[in-house]
Design a protein around this motif. Structure first.
Motif, PDB file in Angstrom:
ATOM      1  N   CYS A 192      51.406  11.130  -6.325  1.00  0.00           N
ATOM      2  CA  CYS A 192      50.295  11.691  -5.812  1.00  0.00           C
ATOM      3  C   CYS A 192      50.706  13.254  -5.434  1.00  0.00           C
ATOM      4  N   SER A 193      51.914  13.344  -5.026  1.00  0.00           N
ATOM      5  CA  SER A 193      52.161  14.768  -4.527  1.00  0.00           C
ATOM      6  C   SER A 193      51.827  15.819  -5.503  1.00  0.00           C
ATOM      7  N   GLY A 194      52.137  15.483  -6.897  1.00  0.00           N
ATOM      8  CA  GLY A 194      51.911  16.510  -7.913  1.00  0.00           C
ATOM      9  C   GLY A 194      50.359  16.840  -7.926  1.00  0.00           C
ATOM     10  N   ILE A 195      49.655  15.703  -7.856  1.00  0.00           N
ATOM     11  CA  ILE A 195      48.005  15.736  -8.095  1.00  0.00           C
ATOM     12  C   ILE A 195      47.480  16.618  -6.660  1.00  0.00           C
ATOM     13  N   ALA A 196      48.110  16.254  -5.705  1.00  0.00           N
ATOM     14  CA  ALA A 196      47.821  17.004  -4.430  1.00  0.00           C
ATOM     15  C   ALA A 196      48.050  18.472  -4.610  1.00  0.00           C
ATOM     16  N   ALA A 197      49.152  18.817  -4.841  1.00  0.00           N
ATOM     17  CA  ALA A 197      49.568  20.201  -5.150  1.00  0.00           C
ATOM     18  C   ALA A 197      48.679  20.854  -6.085  1.00  0.00           C
ATOM     19  N   SER A 198      48.651  20.315  -7.462  1.00  0.00           N
ATOM     20  CA  SER A 198      47.742  21.024  -8.333  1.00  0.00           C
ATOM     21  C   SER A 198      46.133  21.133  -7.997  1.00  0.00           C
ATOM     22  N   LEU A 199      45.789  20.254  -7.150  1.00  0.00           N
ATOM     23  CA  LEU A 199      44.373  20.454  -6.553  1.00  0.00           C
ATOM     24  C   LEU A 199      44.306  21.560  -5.677  1.00  0.00           C
ATOM     25  N   MET A 200      45.205  21.421  -4.895  1.00  0.00           N
ATOM     26  CA  MET A 200      45.255  22.705  -3.685  1.00  0.00           C
ATOM     27  C   MET A 200      45.303  24.030  -4.385  1.00  0.00           C
ATOM     28  N   PHE A 201      46.032  24.158  -5.455  1.00  0.00           N
ATOM     29  CA  PHE A 201      46.413  25.387  -6.230  1.00  0.00           C
ATOM     30  C   PHE A 201      45.272  25.711  -7.201  1.00  0.00           C
ATOM     31  N   THR A 202      44.611  24.781  -7.545  1.00  0.00           N
ATOM     32  CA  THR A 202      43.760  25.204  -8.605  1.00  0.00           C
ATOM     33  C   THR A 202      42.559  25.499  -7.874  1.00  0.00           C
ATOM     34  N   LEU A 203      42.068  24.793  -6.731  1.00  0.00           N
ATOM     35  CA  LEU A 203      40.839  24.797  -6.102  1.00  0.00           C
ATOM     36  C   LEU A 203      40.742  25.998  -5.185  1.00  0.00           C
ATOM     37  N   ALA A 204      42.135  26.371  -4.765  1.00  0.00           N
ATOM     38  CA  ALA A 204      42.147  27.548  -3.885  1.00  0.00           C
ATOM     39  C   ALA A 204      43.380  28.317  -4.172  1.00  0.00           C
ATOM     40  N   PRO A 205      43.314  29.052  -5.243  1.00  0.00           N
ATOM     41  CA  PRO A 205      44.422  30.027  -5.905  1.00  0.00           C
ATOM     42  C   PRO A 205      44.810  31.194  -5.071  1.00  0.00           C
ATOM     43  N   GLU A 206      43.744  31.707  -4.575  1.00  0.00           N
ATOM     44  CA  GLU A 206      43.867  32.877  -3.810  1.00  0.00           C
ATOM     45  C   GLU A 206      43.896  32.731  -2.312  1.00  0.00           C
ATOM     46  N   ALA A 207      43.832  31.483  -1.711  1.00  0.00           N
ATOM     47  CA  ALA A 207      43.589  31.220  -0.415  1.00  0.00           C
ATOM     48  C   ALA A 207      44.739  31.331   0.466  1.00  0.00           C
ATOM     49  N   SER A 208      44.747  31.373   1.857  1.00  0.00           N
ATOM     50  CA  SER A 208      45.598  31.548   2.797  1.00  0.00           C
ATOM     51  C   SER A 208      46.186  30.007   2.963  1.00  0.00           C
ATOM     52  N   GLU A 209      47.222  29.902   3.606  1.00  0.00           N
ATOM     53  CA  GLU A 209      47.666  28.527   3.676  1.00  0.00           C
ATOM     54  C   GLU A 209      46.769  27.697   4.415  1.00  0.00           C
ATOM     55  N   ASN A 210      46.218  28.058   5.667  1.00  0.00           N
ATOM     56  CA  ASN A 210      45.108  27.317   6.191  1.00  0.00           C
ATOM     57  C   ASN A 210      43.917  26.758   5.443  1.00  0.00           C
ATOM     58  N   GLU A 211      43.284  27.921   4.454  1.00  0.00           N
ATOM     59  CA  GLU A 211      42.433  27.426   3.768  1.00  0.00           C
ATOM     60  C   GLU A 211      42.877  26.359   2.615  1.00  0.00           C
ATOM     61  N   ARG A 212      43.898  26.496   2.134  1.00  0.00           N
ATOM     62  CA  ARG A 212      44.391  25.511   1.305  1.00  0.00           C
ATOM     63  C   ARG A 212      44.565  24.047   2.131  1.00  0.00           C
ATOM     64  N   ARG A 213      45.123  24.134   3.117  1.00  0.00           N
ATOM     65  CA  ARG A 213      45.040  22.922   4.120  1.00  0.00           C
ATOM     66  C   ARG A 213      43.829  22.344   3.948  1.00  0.00           C
ATOM     67  N   ILE A 214      42.841  23.059   4.457  1.00  0.00           N
ATOM     68  CA  ILE A 214      41.319  22.446   4.253  1.00  0.00           C
ATOM     69  C   ILE A 214      40.972  21.852   3.065  1.00  0.00           C
ATOM     70  N   VAL A 215      41.344  22.611   1.956  1.00  0.00           N
ATOM     71  CA  VAL A 215      41.019  22.007   0.650  1.00  0.00           C
ATOM     72  C   VAL A 215      41.670  20.657   0.418  1.00  0.00           C
TER      73      VAL A 215
END
Length: 160
Positions: A29-52
């Motif tokens: 699941c770590s790959g799925i989690a990472a892909s969701l985080m970077f797909t749904l918030a590609p230009e976001a800050s680190e904190n915004e990615r954490r929220i996603v």
């Protein structure tokens, strides 16, 4: 009503299953989690990615809770009235037939499960584009919920 102490045994069994499956979960699941985080918030800050990713995890856990509640409600109706040995045999054969059908389908010797694929593709399109192109706050939760519906042997083992 279950015998006294059975609930404690179920909680202990659940904890042990969780600890035993943790490496599997990290690997799968770590790959799925990472892909969701970077797909749904590609230009976001680190904190915004954490929220996603937290929203996606909330959706995934909600899917697991819903599946557990449904199977628990169904199973509780039959648990104390069923012959467990016969039920185990039926479930074992049902699992074996399902695996053979999937294997034959993957090998090209049986029809593909295209209907399920089309339903899944439609759900993915909705998750990617819930508001016609505008990303909403619910998108990570919906994507996480769909993530929770992906086939996983560890989840199925826990549910059954």
């Amino acid at each position: 009503m279950p015998p006294a102490g059975l609930a404690d045994l179920s909680i202990l069994g659940g904890l042990l299953a969780g600890f035993a499956s943790s490496l599997h979960c990290v690997g799968m699941c770590s790959g799925i989690a990472a892909s969701l985080m970077f797909t749904l918030a590609p230009e976001a800050s680190e904190n915004e990615r954490r929220i996603v990713i937290l929203k996606a995890q909330f959706g995934r856990i909600a899917a697991y809770m819903l599946a557990g509640a449904v199977l628990g409600a169904i199973g509780s109706q039959f648990y104390f009235d069923a012959d467990r040995a016969e039920g185990f045999t039926i479930l074992r054969w049902a699992g074996a037939v399902t695996l053979v059908c999937i294997g034959l389908s993957v090998a090209g010797w049986a029809p593909a499960l295209a209907g399920l694929d089309r339903v899944g593709a439609g759900l993915i399109r909705i998750a990617q584009n819930p508001l016609g192109g505008k990303l909403s706050a619910a998108t990570p939760v919906l994507a996480g919920f769909l993530w929770g519906l992906l086939p996983c042997g560890m989840v199925y083992a826990a549910l059954f």
